[in-house]
Scaffold this motif. Structure first.
Motif, PDB file in Angstrom:
ATOM      1  N   GLY A 162      -5.846 -14.223 -23.586  1.00  0.00           N
ATOM      2  CA  GLY A 162      -5.042 -14.781 -24.839  1.00  0.00           C
ATOM      3  C   GLY A 162      -5.524 -16.285 -25.240  1.00  0.00           C
ATOM      4  O   GLY A 162      -5.625 -16.476 -26.201  1.00  0.00           O
ATOM      5  N   ALA A 163      -5.909 -17.065 -24.234  1.00  0.00           N
ATOM      6  CA  ALA A 163      -6.209 -18.553 -24.229  1.00  0.00           C
ATOM      7  C   ALA A 163      -7.674 -18.401 -25.066  1.00  0.00           C
ATOM      8  O   ALA A 163      -7.868 -19.301 -25.958  1.00  0.00           O
ATOM      9  N   GLU A 165      -6.959 -17.327 -28.899  1.00  0.00           N
ATOM     10  CA  GLU A 165      -6.394 -18.593 -29.507  1.00  0.00           C
ATOM     11  C   GLU A 165      -7.754 -19.507 -29.905  1.00  0.00           C
ATOM     12  O   GLU A 165      -7.601 -20.073 -30.992  1.00  0.00           O
ATOM     13  N   ARG A 166      -8.351 -20.073 -28.792  1.00  0.00           N
ATOM     14  CA  ARG A 166      -9.466 -21.213 -29.145  1.00  0.00           C
ATOM     15  C   ARG A 166     -10.447 -20.426 -30.209  1.00  0.00           C
ATOM     16  O   ARG A 166     -10.738 -21.285 -30.988  1.00  0.00           O
ATOM     17  N   ASP A 171      -8.803 -20.414 -33.945  1.00  0.00           N
ATOM     18  CA  ASP A 171      -8.763 -21.602 -34.163  1.00  0.00           C
ATOM     19  C   ASP A 171      -9.949 -21.868 -35.049  1.00  0.00           C
ATOM     20  O   ASP A 171      -9.782 -22.809 -35.981  1.00  0.00           O
TER      21      ASP A 171
END
Length: 278
Positions: free
Chosen positions: A186-187, A190-191, A194
């Motif tokens: 998930g991280a 997100e990165r 973005d």
């Protein structure tokens, strides 16, 4: 392809489990969409952390006309990979070059695909490089990564704990990586989202069935144990002493069965397609 360190790599040891190690690469590749390659030009592909090149050449099966470059900072790995360099059957080309993932930053719009397989766990702060790598993609290009996510597994926990014991702390303390070497799926999602990408992120735990005596030790000798083996390389007695202690711990953590030794291995994946306006 560890970043800017003195770790020594052994291609022969790494390739001893090449069938198991190749499977995550194949699974990652299966989720990569078709490449833009506009105006009839051949696709341009970078394999960041190519190692001995055994899976880099699989890219030519998917994109036979592509110019594919494998990058690595290990002279030992590149020497092995160079045996595969040259024209490909589909009219493309495969070559290899020295580069470090910690500071690799090609020109904007250079590549249709940047792929990194089982490399970025060696690069502290690697998500900080994502903006430059996404910039290096043509519109509609793809960045794909796979990293081990097993730093909390017994194979790595026991290695770290042994390195921090009184006997080994002075030589090995603080040398090995922890779970924060990589992000959760998930991280990564997100990165990369973005940065204007369409992202597919997931994780898989493979249940590798290994054969032979002490196969988990044999596996980590090719990867996670390399910093220890490098640090102790000038002391054969110390190397054997560490391996003896570690071997016994692994035998208890991964007992052999009548079918072989089961080695669960979690891996994290992300595939990010660059949007037209990214």
């Amino acid at each position: 392809m560890p970043a800017a360190d003195a770790t020594t790599w052994d291609p022969r040891q790494y390739l001893r489990h090449s069938d198991h190690r190749a499977r995550p690469f194949v699974d990652l590749l299966a989720r990569v969409p078709e490449l833009p390659a506009a105006d009839g030009r051949p696709p341009r592909i970078a394999d960041l952390g190519c190692g001995p090149g055994n899976v880099t050449r699989l890219l030519a099966d998917r994109w036979p006309t592509a110019h594919i470059t494998g990058f690595d900072n290990s002279p030992e790995m590149l020497a092995r990979a160079d045996r595969l360099a040259g024209p490909t059957d589909g009219g493309g080309r495969l070559d290899f070059a020295q580069a470090d993932a910690a500071d690799w930053a090609p020109a904007p719009g250079t590549y249709d695909l940047i792929l990194s397989n089982a490399t970025l766990q060696w690069v502290p702060g690697h998500p900080g490089s994502f903006p430059a790598w996404i910039s290096a993609l043509v519109p509609g290009g793809t960045f794909a990564l796979q990293v081990p996510g097993n730093f909390d597994a017994p194979s790595h926990v026991l290695m770290r704990e042994l390195s921090e014991t009184d006997r080994w702390r002075d030589r090995l303390g603080g040398l090995l990586r922890h779970a924060d070497a990589v992000l959760a799926p998930g991280a990564y999602l997100e990165r990369l989202a973005d940065l204007g990408c369409e992202v597919d992120a997931w994780e898989t735990t493979y249940q590798h069935l290994l054969a032979g005596e002490d196969p988990v030790l044999d596996w980590v000798k090719g990867t996670g144990l390399r910093p220890v083996l490098t640090a102790l390389a000038d002391d054969a007695a110390a190397t054997e002493a560490f391996l003896t202690e570690y071997r016994e711990l692994l035998r208890k953590a991964y007992p052999a069965t009548e079918h072989g030794t089961v080695f669960p291995f979690r891996r994290v994946f992300a595939v990010a397609r660059k949007g037209a306006g990214a």
